[in-house]
Scaffold this motif. Structure first.
Motif, PDB file in Angstrom:
ATOM      1  N   ALA A 342     -21.135  68.557 170.643  1.00 42.05           N
ATOM      2  CA  ALA A 342     -21.926  67.328 170.671  1.00 42.05           C
ATOM      3  C   ALA A 342     -22.185  66.887 172.107  1.00 42.05           C
ATOM      4  O   ALA A 342     -23.254  66.341 172.426  1.00 42.05           O
ATOM      5  N   HIS A 343     -21.230  67.150 172.994  1.00 45.92           N
ATOM      6  CA  HIS A 343     -21.391  66.779 174.394  1.00 45.92           C
ATOM      7  C   HIS A 343     -22.575  67.492 175.025  1.00 45.92           C
ATOM      8  O   HIS A 343     -23.330  66.912 175.798  1.00 45.92           O
ATOM      9  N   GLN A 345     -25.022  69.092 173.195  1.00 43.69           N
ATOM     10  CA  GLN A 345     -26.200  69.037 172.328  1.00 43.69           C
ATOM     11  C   GLN A 345     -27.191  67.991 172.804  1.00 43.69           C
ATOM     12  O   GLN A 345     -28.405  68.167 172.671  1.00 43.69           O
ATOM     13  N   GLU A 346     -26.684  66.902 173.381  1.00 39.52           N
ATOM     14  CA  GLU A 346     -27.577  65.836 173.815  1.00 39.52           C
ATOM     15  C   GLU A 346     -28.549  66.304 174.899  1.00 39.52           C
ATOM     16  O   GLU A 346     -29.620  65.716 175.070  1.00 39.52           O
TER      17      GLU A 346
END
Length: 516
Positions: A342-343, A345-346
């Protein structure tokens, strides 16, 4: 398996390859990044949010491999395989990794790339993260004998650092060593030189964690040691070694093995690289990793050694900072985006490119890695190879380059990939098969376009699902992928090709039962 019968015939009978004369032994430099994904380097990933100009330079001046693999999807066993040409699951290490206080994994007397090249007149050096075990002595005079703590990270209070260590690089063919024992989230936090600690560590009790995984655990730390100093210090030591070889009165070929600590967490990017990528702090750390390679290439240029030096750049396993979305797989319902994914993916960056999974997984994202070779006058510039190769192939290929035989029993899982480096176009592939291994001990075997993961569903590593019980979930007991048609492993065709499953299962059974 140093080579297959086809290449023996080609080498000795057809004369397709000519061994390098003794007087023309190339210098060999191996730069091993840590947790660098296939898609983290821009020459492999047009959509990358990280520009890696020095890796791209190697691609332009040498050969880029698209199907290169580590023997394991985690650190320690891959490093064992690279140096010995032997799969680490043939040792006591059948899963997991070592820590900074583990005893040596490479057995005494085991031939390594370094000891072989040393016997051929090379000056050898290891600059970087070792992570293959060292023999430490405790304060009570006994030898440390356990591979890891039962739980958590052991700080190393009980070690007598004044006694140094044995069983490390100097015992395995390296003339010089400078580096760290293991990863930067594993004590002891101190620099090591040859067989001793540079400055004695003291207790360090700070413990922090944050979203970018920039912290370290408490443990023994030298007063002069900071995580941010590690990559610049490695660069300085590597540059100094190359300069010393260039200036030496007695010219000898050299082997430099530079296993890095980056971009493995903790992400400790130095300030000059802040904001250099479009993938956040992790992307900036990859830029710093690329800069290390740039420093090596610049030093070779400046000292006039570029034309005499084979440079290999690769990674010890796939990237950890990666997000992936399956399209067809029956395991999609189990898939979850992890915190590290998630870190990244942004930013829209795919650290492992189109590949499924991350470091530690049996899926391609765990073990297919960047692999670039520049050998002026030998390897054609600007070329791409689709041959399947492994990091275990270094020792057999070094032997072929020098035109000498390895000692009996050395490099049993290593294959001569010199034909691929010279861009030969034979009828048969360089590698008959390749074996992969996950952090939890899950096996896969690759042959041609087929990849079989027998008796396991899931990643076998960090990605979800790690393991699927067919009795509860239904479906097949294993996984089979046709990687030419489906490189992202989105469609498990295990049930559709029982003949392939049977053939590859038999092959893997033949390979695995080797006396340890």
């Amino acid at each position: 398996m140093k080579t297959n019968a086809y290449w023996v015939g080609s080498f000795f009978l057809l004369g397709l390859l000519t061994p390098v004369k003794a007087a023309d032994k190339p210098n060999i430099v191996v730069v091993l990044a840590d947790d660098l994904g296939f898609g983290d380097v821009s020459c492999n990933n047009p959509m990358s949010k990280i520009v890696t100009p020095h890796v791209d330079r190697l691609a332009a001046e040498g050969m880029r491999f698209t199907d290169a693999h580590t023997p394991s999807s985690v650190c320690t066993p891959t490093r064992y395989g690279l140096l010995t040409g032997r799969y680490a699951w043939r040792t006591r290490m059948t899963s997991g990794v070592l820590d900074g206080f583990s005893p040596p994994l490479i057995e005494p007397g085991r031939v390594t790339v370094a000891s072989y090249l040393q016997s051929q007149g090379y000056t050898t050096a290891c600059i970087g993260k070792w992570h293959l075990g060292l023999q430490w002595t405790k304060k009570d005079g006994t030898l440390e004998s356990s591979d890891r703590a039962e739980k958590g990270v052991r700080p190393g209070f009980e070690i007598d650092y004044t006694k140094g260590f044995s069983g490390g690089p100097l015992a395995l063919g390296f003339d010089r060593y400078f580096g760290i024992s293991a990863s930067l989230n594993m004590p002891p936090f101190c620099f090591l030189e040859n067989d001793h600690v540079v400055h004695l560590p003291v207790l360090h009790q700070e413990r922090m964690r944050d979203a970018n995984f920039t912290a370290t655990d408490e443990g023994m730390r030298s007063p002069d040691f900071t995580n941010f100093a590690v990559m610049p210090r490695f660069a300085g030591e590597a540059i100094a070694f190359i300069e010393a070889q260039a200036a030496a009165k007695e010219k000898r070929p050299f082997f430099l093995y530079a296993p890095l600590s980056s971009p493995h967490l903790p992400v400790v990017t130095n300030q000059e690289y802040f904001g250099k990528s479009q993938a956040g702090s992790y992307g900036d750390f990859v830029i710093e990793t690329d800069a290390f390679l740039g420093a090596i290439l610049e030093t070779l240029d400046r000292t006039g050694l570029t034309g005499d030096t084979l440079v290999l750049f690769t990674s010890d396993n796939g990237g950890l900072y990666h997000w992936w979305e399956a399209k067809e797989t029956d395991d999609l319902k189990h898939y979850k985006v992890t915190g590290r994914a998630a870190h990244i993916q942004e930013f829209g960056h795919q650290g492992n490119g189109m590949l499924r999974g991350t470091k530690a997984d049996i899926w391609e994202g765990g073990h297919r890695v960047p692999f670039l070779v520049r050998w002026p006058g030998k390897t054609p510039a600007g070329t791409v190879s689709n041959e399947t190769v492994e990091l275990t192939d270094l020792i057999a290929t070094s032997s072929a380059i020098l035109g000498t035989d390895l000692p009996k029993g050395a490099g049993p899982d290593s294959v001569n990939i010199l034909p691929a480096l010279l861009a030969e176009k034979p009828e048969n592939p360089v590698r008959e098969y390749s074996v992969h291994h996950s952090i939890s001990g899950v096996f896969a075997i690759r042959q041609g376009p087929w990849k079989l993961i027998p008796d396991h569903r899931g990643s076998g590593g960090f990605s979800q699902p790690k393991n699927i019980d067919p009795k509860k979930e239904g479906g097949t007991i294993g996984q089979l992928y046709q990687l030419v048609e489906d490189p992202s492993e989105t469609k498990n065709v295990y049930a559709e090709h029982p003949e392939v499953v049977a053939r590859l299962s038999k092959k893997l059974q033949e390979i695995r039962p080797v006396e340890r």
